[in-house]
Design a protein around this motif. Structure first.
Motif, PDB file in Angstrom:
ATOM      1  N   ARG A  15      -4.659   0.822 -12.186  1.00 35.48           N
ATOM      2  CA  ARG A  15      -4.423   1.770 -13.356  1.00 35.48           C
ATOM      3  C   ARG A  15      -3.068   2.170 -13.324  1.00 35.48           C
ATOM      4  NH1 ARG A  15      -7.511   3.697 -16.661  1.00 35.48           N
ATOM      5  NH2 ARG A  15      -7.412   5.893 -16.228  1.00 35.48           N
ATOM      6  N   PRO A  16      -2.660   3.112 -14.375  1.00 31.94           N
ATOM      7  CA  PRO A  16      -1.443   3.419 -14.513  1.00 31.94           C
ATOM      8  C   PRO A  16      -1.195   4.211 -13.462  1.00 31.94           C
ATOM      9  CG  PRO A  16      -2.566   3.458 -16.788  1.00 31.94           C
ATOM     10  CD  PRO A  16      -3.541   2.970 -15.588  1.00 31.94           C
ATOM     11  N   ASN A  17       0.365   4.178 -13.236  1.00 32.84           N
ATOM     12  CA  ASN A  17       0.752   5.213 -11.935  1.00 32.84           C
ATOM     13  C   ASN A  17       0.273   5.021 -10.770  1.00 32.84           C
ATOM     14  OD1 ASN A  17       2.998   6.219 -13.836  1.00 32.84           O
ATOM     15  ND2 ASN A  17       2.033   8.384 -13.257  1.00 32.84           N
ATOM     16  N   VAL A  18      -0.484   3.963 -10.238  1.00 37.21           N
ATOM     17  CA  VAL A  18      -0.512   3.852  -8.655  1.00 37.21           C
ATOM     18  C   VAL A  18       0.487   3.167  -8.004  1.00 37.21           C
ATOM     19  CG1 VAL A  18      -3.394   3.496  -9.307  1.00 37.21           C
ATOM     20  CG2 VAL A  18      -1.715   1.640  -9.168  1.00 37.21           C
ATOM     21  N   TRP A  92      -5.021  -5.221  -5.794  1.00 37.44           N
ATOM     22  CA  TRP A  92      -5.425  -4.039  -6.441  1.00 37.44           C
ATOM     23  C   TRP A  92      -5.140  -2.806  -5.865  1.00 37.44           C
ATOM     24  CZ3 TRP A  92     -11.300  -2.048  -6.762  1.00 37.44           C
ATOM     25  CH2 TRP A  92     -11.067  -0.708  -7.730  1.00 37.44           C
ATOM     26  N   LEU A  93      -4.148  -2.105  -6.418  1.00 33.84           N
ATOM     27  CA  LEU A  93      -3.601  -0.909  -5.876  1.00 33.84           C
ATOM     28  C   LEU A  93      -4.518   0.254  -6.408  1.00 33.84           C
ATOM     29  CD1 LEU A  93      -0.984  -2.484  -5.393  1.00 33.84           C
ATOM     30  CD2 LEU A  93       0.162  -0.676  -5.678  1.00 33.84           C
ATOM     31  N   VAL A  94      -5.033   1.146  -5.440  1.00 31.01           N
ATOM     32  CA  VAL A  94      -5.661   2.307  -5.904  1.00 31.01           C
ATOM     33  C   VAL A  94      -4.830   3.433  -5.216  1.00 31.01           C
ATOM     34  CG1 VAL A  94      -7.916   1.132  -6.140  1.00 31.01           C
ATOM     35  CG2 VAL A  94      -7.212   2.172  -4.103  1.00 31.01           C
ATOM     36  N   LEU A 120      -7.429  -5.180  -1.272  1.00 30.15           N
ATOM     37  CA  LEU A 120      -7.533  -3.725  -1.795  1.00 30.15           C
ATOM     38  C   LEU A 120      -6.234  -3.072  -0.904  1.00 30.15           C
ATOM     39  CD1 LEU A 120      -8.939  -1.372  -3.353  1.00 30.15           C
ATOM     40  CD2 LEU A 120      -9.862  -0.601  -0.927  1.00 30.15           C
ATOM     41  N   VAL A 121      -5.229  -2.462  -1.888  1.00 30.20           N
ATOM     42  CA  VAL A 121      -4.362  -1.879  -1.218  1.00 30.20           C
ATOM     43  C   VAL A 121      -4.286  -0.245  -1.589  1.00 30.20           C
ATOM     44  CG1 VAL A 121      -1.567  -1.676  -1.228  1.00 30.20           C
ATOM     45  CG2 VAL A 121      -2.836  -3.722  -1.822  1.00 30.20           C
ATOM     46  N   ILE A 122      -4.648   0.473  -0.594  1.00 26.32           N
ATOM     47  CA  ILE A 122      -4.435   1.859  -0.668  1.00 26.32           C
ATOM     48  C   ILE A 122      -3.273   2.429  -0.539  1.00 26.32           C
ATOM     49  CG2 ILE A 122      -5.596   4.153  -0.106  1.00 26.32           C
ATOM     50  CD1 ILE A 122      -8.181   2.515   0.953  1.00 26.32           C
ATOM     51  N   VAL A 150      -5.925  -2.738   3.144  1.00 26.26           N
ATOM     52  CA  VAL A 150      -4.616  -2.518   3.396  1.00 26.26           C
ATOM     53  C   VAL A 150      -3.994  -1.166   3.116  1.00 26.26           C
ATOM     54  CG1 VAL A 150      -2.266  -3.189   4.252  1.00 26.26           C
ATOM     55  CG2 VAL A 150      -4.052  -5.031   3.810  1.00 26.26           C
ATOM     56  N   PRO A 151      -3.965  -0.265   3.939  1.00 19.40           N
ATOM     57  CA  PRO A 151      -3.539   1.130   3.430  1.00 19.40           C
ATOM     58  C   PRO A 151      -1.651   0.955   3.452  1.00 19.40           C
ATOM     59  CG  PRO A 151      -4.761   1.353   5.240  1.00 19.40           C
ATOM     60  CD  PRO A 151      -4.558   0.098   5.301  1.00 19.40           C
ATOM     61  N   VAL A 152      -0.977   1.324   2.437  1.00 20.77           N
ATOM     62  CA  VAL A 152       0.319   1.437   2.395  1.00 20.77           C
ATOM     63  C   VAL A 152       1.098   2.516   1.748  1.00 20.77           C
ATOM     64  CG1 VAL A 152       0.541  -1.194   2.317  1.00 20.77           C
ATOM     65  CG2 VAL A 152       0.870   0.239   0.520  1.00 20.77           C
ATOM     66  N   SER A 153       2.383   2.531   2.034  1.00 18.81           N
ATOM     67  CA  SER A 153       3.070   3.888   1.305  1.00 18.81           C
ATOM     68  C   SER A 153       4.190   2.962   0.725  1.00 18.81           C
ATOM     69  CB  SER A 153       3.616   5.055   2.229  1.00 18.81           C
ATOM     70  OG  SER A 153       4.498   5.682   1.546  1.00 18.81           O
TER      71      SER A 153
END
Length: 301
Positions: A15-18, A92-94, A120-122, A150-153
């Motif tokens: 989605r936009p801005n993720v 896929w970024l969420v 899935l990239v959180i 994979v959770p990331v910042s």
């Protein structure tokens, strides 16, 4: 047995801005994709290249998937959805949340129908506590099967190297597509235009809607300086006045901020001149969309 070299394509969708563009810039350690707090900042597919001794990943950044309101919006969504089927792996970024909205469900339906492995990239894990991340993972895991989660910042760079290792698993064996020193296949003029548009979005904040584009009229290299002439395109006469500002103050501010980033990119001094033109409803004009660089896939839509 010697480990084989990997090379392939990874699409960033969401989605936009993720944070797709922020993540891509972080992974290649260079600013190529522009970012802003406004949604739908990325309008074209942008390819960047990550090369290591293990392999080469060609990242394809895509526009945010959203409900289109004009032909530019239709084009952006088409580019994003088409790209997801043309790569070796999808990222896929969420955002970190246990709520799955209509936009995410649309993406889930799209990905379920495809055969491409999905990671899935959180993103934005720096905004939540570590113990909160597991419920977010469980929420999405119940919706579909992912190759990896994979959770990331993207902002802080946390866990991004782990993400690179996960991507490499799903790339085919083969030689590199690009030289080791290549970071993007984007034309210089296009990156320069996008850097100017980014600074306009940041400086104008909420005053102007997303209806601006930037056209590079001239780029001429001299001995140690590049002369650049560019036009900021807007949709309304009232917008033109805001972009120029009192006594040209806003346009000067946009130009001075953009010049610094362009000098970093081109590694030389830049003489930047900006103008503003009104092209009414350009986002609904096929001719003007192509004229401003949004050509890719337009004829195939």
């Amino acid at each position: 047995m010697e480990k084989q070299y990997k090379a392939g394509f990874a699409a960033l969708i969401g989605r936009p801005n993720v944070g797709k563009s922020t993540l891509m810039n972080q992974l290649i350690h260079q600013k190529i994709a522009i970012t802003s707090k406004k949604p739908q900042t990325t309008r074209n597919r942008i390819r960047t290249v990550y090369t290591s001794g293990e392999g080469q990943i060609i990242f394809v950044d895509t526009p945010g998937i959203h409900k289109a309101k004009n032909k530019l919006g239709d084009y952006m969504v088409h580019v994003a959805e088409r790209t997801a089927g043309d790569v070796d792996v999808v990222l896929w970024l969420v955002e970190p949340s246990t709520f799955i909205g209509a936009g995410e469900r649309h993406i889930i339906d799209m990905l379920k129908n495809g055969k491409t492995p999905v990671i899935l990239v959180i993103n934005k894990t720096d905004t939540v506590r570590k113990e909160e991340i597991l419920p977010f993972i469980d929420t999405y895991r119940r919706e579909m099967e992912f190759a990896e989660i994979v959770p990331v910042s993207a902002l802080k760079g946390d866990n991004t190297q782990e993400l690179v290792s996960c991507i490499m698993k799903y790339l085919p064996n083969g030689p590199a597509f690009y030289d080791a020193d290549t970071v993007t296949d984007q034309p210089e003029r296009q990156i320069v235009a996008e850097l100017i548009r980014e600074k306009a979005l940041w400086c104008l904040e909420d005053e102007i809607p997303h209806g601006i584009a930037v056209s590079i009229e001239r780029m001429k290299y001299r001995k140690k300086i590049v002369d650049i002439e560019a036009t900021v395109i807007c949709e309304r006469d009232s917008h033109k006045g805001i972009i120029i500002g009192k006594g040209g103050s806003m346009l000067k501010k946009i130009g001075s901020k953009a010049r610094l980033d362009i000098e970093d990119l081109l590694e030389c001094k830049v003489n930047l001149q900006l103008w503003v033109k009104v092209k009414k409803d350009w986002r609904d004009s096929d001719f003007l969309l192509k004229n401003f660089g949004y050509r890719q896939d337009l004829e195939e839509k």
